[in-house]
Design a protein around this motif. Structure first.
Motif, PDB file in Angstrom:
ATOM      1  N   GLN A 194       0.578  -1.001  -0.098  1.00 40.38           N
ATOM      2  CA  GLN A 194       0.288  -0.312   0.153  1.00 40.38           C
ATOM      3  C   GLN A 194       1.088   1.323   0.497  1.00 40.38           C
ATOM      4  OE1 GLN A 194      -0.557  -3.221   1.731  1.00 40.38           O
ATOM      5  NE2 GLN A 194      -2.483  -2.180   2.457  1.00 40.38           N
ATOM      6  N   LEU A 195       2.077   1.385   1.281  1.00 42.23           N
ATOM      7  CA  LEU A 195       3.226   2.548   0.938  1.00 42.23           C
ATOM      8  C   LEU A 195       3.424   2.679  -0.846  1.00 42.23           C
ATOM      9  CD1 LEU A 195       3.969   4.448   2.829  1.00 42.23           C
ATOM     10  CD2 LEU A 195       5.919   3.005   3.180  1.00 42.23           C
ATOM     11  N   SER A 196       3.645   1.407  -1.054  1.00 37.73           N
ATOM     12  CA  SER A 196       5.072   1.699  -2.413  1.00 37.73           C
ATOM     13  C   SER A 196       3.574   2.135  -3.341  1.00 37.73           C
ATOM     14  CB  SER A 196       5.208   0.547  -3.581  1.00 37.73           C
ATOM     15  OG  SER A 196       6.297  -0.295  -2.100  1.00 37.73           O
ATOM     16  N   LEU A 197       2.226   1.782  -3.554  1.00 40.96           N
ATOM     17  CA  LEU A 197       0.988   2.380  -4.922  1.00 40.96           C
ATOM     18  C   LEU A 197       0.728   3.465  -3.808  1.00 40.96           C
ATOM     19  CD1 LEU A 197      -0.928  -0.866  -4.915  1.00 40.96           C
ATOM     20  CD2 LEU A 197       0.341   0.070  -6.637  1.00 40.96           C
ATOM     21  N   LEU A 198       0.855   4.607  -3.020  1.00 43.51           N
ATOM     22  CA  LEU A 198       1.276   5.581  -2.157  1.00 43.51           C
ATOM     23  C   LEU A 198       1.969   6.581  -2.784  1.00 43.51           C
ATOM     24  CD1 LEU A 198      -0.926   7.430  -1.324  1.00 43.51           C
ATOM     25  CD2 LEU A 198       0.581   7.283   1.274  1.00 43.51           C
ATOM     26  N   GLY A 199       3.301   5.477  -3.048  1.00 44.41           N
ATOM     27  CA  GLY A 199       4.933   6.730  -3.653  1.00 44.41           C
ATOM     28  C   GLY A 199       4.332   6.316  -4.691  1.00 44.41           C
ATOM     29  N   ALA A 200       3.660   5.858  -5.236  1.00 49.26           N
ATOM     30  CA  ALA A 200       3.460   5.709  -6.560  1.00 49.26           C
ATOM     31  C   ALA A 200       2.918   6.520  -7.759  1.00 49.26           C
ATOM     32  CB  ALA A 200       3.099   4.455  -8.008  1.00 49.26           C
ATOM     33  N   ILE A 201       2.145   6.532  -6.840  1.00 41.69           N
ATOM     34  CA  ILE A 201       0.815   8.213  -7.496  1.00 41.69           C
ATOM     35  C   ILE A 201       1.614   9.581  -6.926  1.00 41.69           C
ATOM     36  CG2 ILE A 201      -1.334   8.852  -6.503  1.00 41.69           C
ATOM     37  CD1 ILE A 201      -2.136   5.788  -6.351  1.00 41.69           C
ATOM     38  N   ALA A 202       1.927   9.764  -5.858  1.00 40.61           N
ATOM     39  CA  ALA A 202       3.105  10.357  -5.561  1.00 40.61           C
ATOM     40  C   ALA A 202       3.919  10.880  -7.201  1.00 40.61           C
ATOM     41  CB  ALA A 202       3.361  10.789  -3.927  1.00 40.61           C
ATOM     42  N   ALA A 203       4.643  10.605  -7.151  1.00 38.27           N
ATOM     43  CA  ALA A 203       5.700  10.810  -7.980  1.00 38.27           C
ATOM     44  C   ALA A 203       5.010  10.416  -9.363  1.00 38.27           C
ATOM     45  CB  ALA A 203       6.514   9.246  -7.826  1.00 38.27           C
ATOM     46  N   GLY A 204       4.066   9.613 -10.172  1.00 33.38           N
ATOM     47  CA  GLY A 204       2.918  10.407 -10.819  1.00 33.38           C
ATOM     48  C   GLY A 204       3.062  11.559 -10.538  1.00 33.38           C
ATOM     49  N   ALA A 205       1.667  12.250 -10.377  1.00 30.31           N
ATOM     50  CA  ALA A 205       1.772  13.265  -9.868  1.00 30.31           C
ATOM     51  C   ALA A 205       2.772  14.257 -10.285  1.00 30.31           C
ATOM     52  CB  ALA A 205       0.570  13.237  -8.543  1.00 30.31           C
ATOM     53  N   PHE A 206       3.708  13.749  -9.421  1.00 32.38           N
ATOM     54  CA  PHE A 206       5.283  14.978  -9.287  1.00 32.38           C
ATOM     55  C   PHE A 206       5.516  15.384 -10.529  1.00 32.38           C
ATOM     56  CE2 PHE A 206       9.437  16.435  -9.082  1.00 32.38           C
ATOM     57  CZ  PHE A 206       9.359  17.535  -8.218  1.00 32.38           C
ATOM     58  N   VAL A 207       5.132  14.126 -11.781  1.00 33.90           N
ATOM     59  CA  VAL A 207       6.183  14.440 -13.211  1.00 33.90           C
ATOM     60  C   VAL A 207       4.477  14.925 -14.458  1.00 33.90           C
ATOM     61  CG1 VAL A 207       6.633  13.181 -14.975  1.00 33.90           C
ATOM     62  CG2 VAL A 207       7.166  12.005 -12.943  1.00 33.90           C
ATOM     63  N   VAL A 208       3.592  14.712 -13.851  1.00 26.78           N
ATOM     64  CA  VAL A 208       2.826  15.343 -14.334  1.00 26.78           C
ATOM     65  C   VAL A 208       1.876  16.148 -14.325  1.00 26.78           C
ATOM     66  CG1 VAL A 208      -0.027  14.157 -15.651  1.00 26.78           C
ATOM     67  CG2 VAL A 208       1.820  12.516 -15.258  1.00 26.78           C
ATOM     68  N   SER A 209       1.246  16.494 -13.209  1.00 28.07           N
ATOM     69  CA  SER A 209       0.520  17.552 -12.996  1.00 28.07           C
ATOM     70  C   SER A 209       1.245  18.838 -13.141  1.00 28.07           C
ATOM     71  CB  SER A 209       0.542  17.421 -11.054  1.00 28.07           C
ATOM     72  OG  SER A 209      -0.153  16.592 -11.188  1.00 28.07           O
ATOM     73  N   PRO A 210       2.558  19.454 -13.327  1.00 29.52           N
ATOM     74  CA  PRO A 210       3.192  20.614 -13.385  1.00 29.52           C
ATOM     75  C   PRO A 210       2.320  20.982 -14.802  1.00 29.52           C
ATOM     76  CG  PRO A 210       4.736  19.929 -12.367  1.00 29.52           C
ATOM     77  CD  PRO A 210       3.576  18.251 -12.254  1.00 29.52           C
ATOM     78  N   TRP A 211       2.487  19.936 -16.078  1.00 35.14           N
ATOM     79  CA  TRP A 211       2.212  19.875 -17.143  1.00 35.14           C
ATOM     80  C   TRP A 211       1.417  20.398 -17.090  1.00 35.14           C
ATOM     81  CZ3 TRP A 211       6.160  20.099 -20.775  1.00 35.14           C
ATOM     82  CH2 TRP A 211       7.409  20.128 -20.318  1.00 35.14           C
ATOM     83  N   LEU A 212       0.426  19.769 -16.763  1.00 36.40           N
ATOM     84  CA  LEU A 212      -1.285  19.525 -16.622  1.00 36.40           C
ATOM     85  C   LEU A 212      -2.247  21.427 -16.727  1.00 36.40           C
ATOM     86  CD1 LEU A 212      -3.061  16.293 -16.095  1.00 36.40           C
ATOM     87  CD2 LEU A 212      -2.368  17.526 -17.997  1.00 36.40           C
ATOM     88  N   THR A 213      -1.012  21.333 -14.846  1.00 34.44           N
ATOM     89  CA  THR A 213      -1.519  23.172 -14.584  1.00 34.44           C
ATOM     90  C   THR A 213      -0.991  23.961 -15.542  1.00 34.44           C
ATOM     91  OG1 THR A 213      -0.991  21.844 -12.098  1.00 34.44           O
ATOM     92  CG2 THR A 213      -0.932  24.605 -12.361  1.00 34.44           C
ATOM     93  N   VAL A 214      -0.310  23.652 -16.004  1.00 32.75           N
ATOM     94  CA  VAL A 214       0.239  25.493 -16.598  1.00 32.75           C
ATOM     95  C   VAL A 214      -0.959  25.009 -18.563  1.00 32.75           C
ATOM     96  CG1 VAL A 214       1.951  26.208 -18.806  1.00 32.75           C
ATOM     97  CG2 VAL A 214       2.665  25.058 -16.498  1.00 32.75           C
ATOM     98  N   ALA A 215      -1.145  23.906 -17.898  1.00 27.73           N
ATOM     99  CA  ALA A 215      -2.139  24.151 -20.088  1.00 27.73           C
ATOM    100  C   ALA A 215      -3.353  24.105 -19.488  1.00 27.73           C
ATOM    101  CB  ALA A 215      -2.129  22.750 -19.687  1.00 27.73           C
ATOM    102  N   ALA A 216      -4.400  23.861 -18.063  1.00 27.19           N
ATOM    103  CA  ALA A 216      -5.298  24.459 -17.849  1.00 27.19           C
ATOM    104  C   ALA A 216      -5.039  26.007 -17.927  1.00 27.19           C
ATOM    105  CB  ALA A 216      -5.078  23.923 -16.362  1.00 27.19           C
TER     106      ALA A 216
END
Length: 223
Positions: A194-216
């Motif tokens: 569960q902790l690994s999946l939580l960390g994976a979600i955080a890492a994925g959001a760290f990579v993707v969120s800035p790009w999607l935020t700028v697009a928005a």
């Protein structure tokens, strides 16, 4: 570029320090909700211990949502947000600085406050390091994913409710993995997955969120 990013981070922390009331609201909300929960539900320590992970997680994340609507709003109102998007520095990095500063002044204090409040809910002391780790990852993920919703609603006068509606479906898996990791640890069951999946979600959001935020932001500010 590094100098510009350092100045951006310093600016965000300085502005946050001037708006101390906005920073105190999430902490007071977190404190009040967790403090009233034993009074309103049950004083039984055994039952409180079972519900403690979910209560702490939900209260912390709802508290973080209180300040998320202000992530870009002040910059949008004074025109500095448009200048940030036109800067020579990649806007994704500037947005990431704003997200990290938001987490430093909201998510991190909530994480540091959680051990004190966990005593009220009779959470075992051995689970406190895992509680703080999961909350740190969870609140950081909320800031990252929430920045997308904040960018989409920054032009709306009362976008707080719409922001919550946009964010919560994305955050359900984070709540599930975060609370289940703590509950599994308390019950003596495997919790690393569960902790690994939580960390994976955080890492994925760290990579993707800035790009999607700028697009928005390009859509909302451009309009």
């Amino acid at each position: 570029m590094m100098l510009a990013l350092a100045q951006m981070m310093r600016r965000e922390l300085s502005l946050a320090n001037r708006r101390r009331a906005d920073l105190a609201n999430p902490l007071f909300f977190f404190l009040i909700v967790v403090s009233l929960f034993p009074i309103g539900v049950t004083p039984d320590l055994e039952k409180l211990s079972e519900m403690a992970p979910g209560v702490l997680w939900v209260a912390a994340l709802l508290a973080s949502l209180l300040s998320l609507d202000l992530l870009f709003r002040h910059d949008y109102e004074d025109g500095s947000l448009e200048q940030m998007l036109l800067s020579s520095v990649p806007p994704q990095l500037l947005v990431l600085c704003k997200i990290l500063s938001h987490w430093l002044v909201t998510g991190l204090p909530l994480t540091l406050l959680s051990p004190l409040l966990s005593v009220m809910l009779a959470l075992p002391g051995s689970a406190l390091p895992l509680l703080m780790l999961t909350l740190a990852l969870g609140t950081l993920t909320l800031s990252l994913l929430g920045s997308i919703g904040a960018a989409l609603t920054v032009g709306l006068r009362k976008g707080g409710l719409l922001l919550t509606i946009l964010i919560m479906p994305l955050f359900v898996p984070v709540i599930i993995f975060g609370t289940s990791a703590i509950q599994a640890f308390v019950n003596g069951m495997p919790w690393v997955a569960q902790l690994s999946l939580l960390g994976a979600i955080a890492a994925g959001a760290f990579v993707v969120s800035p790009w999607l935020t700028v697009a928005a932001l390009d859509v909302t500010v451009g309009d």
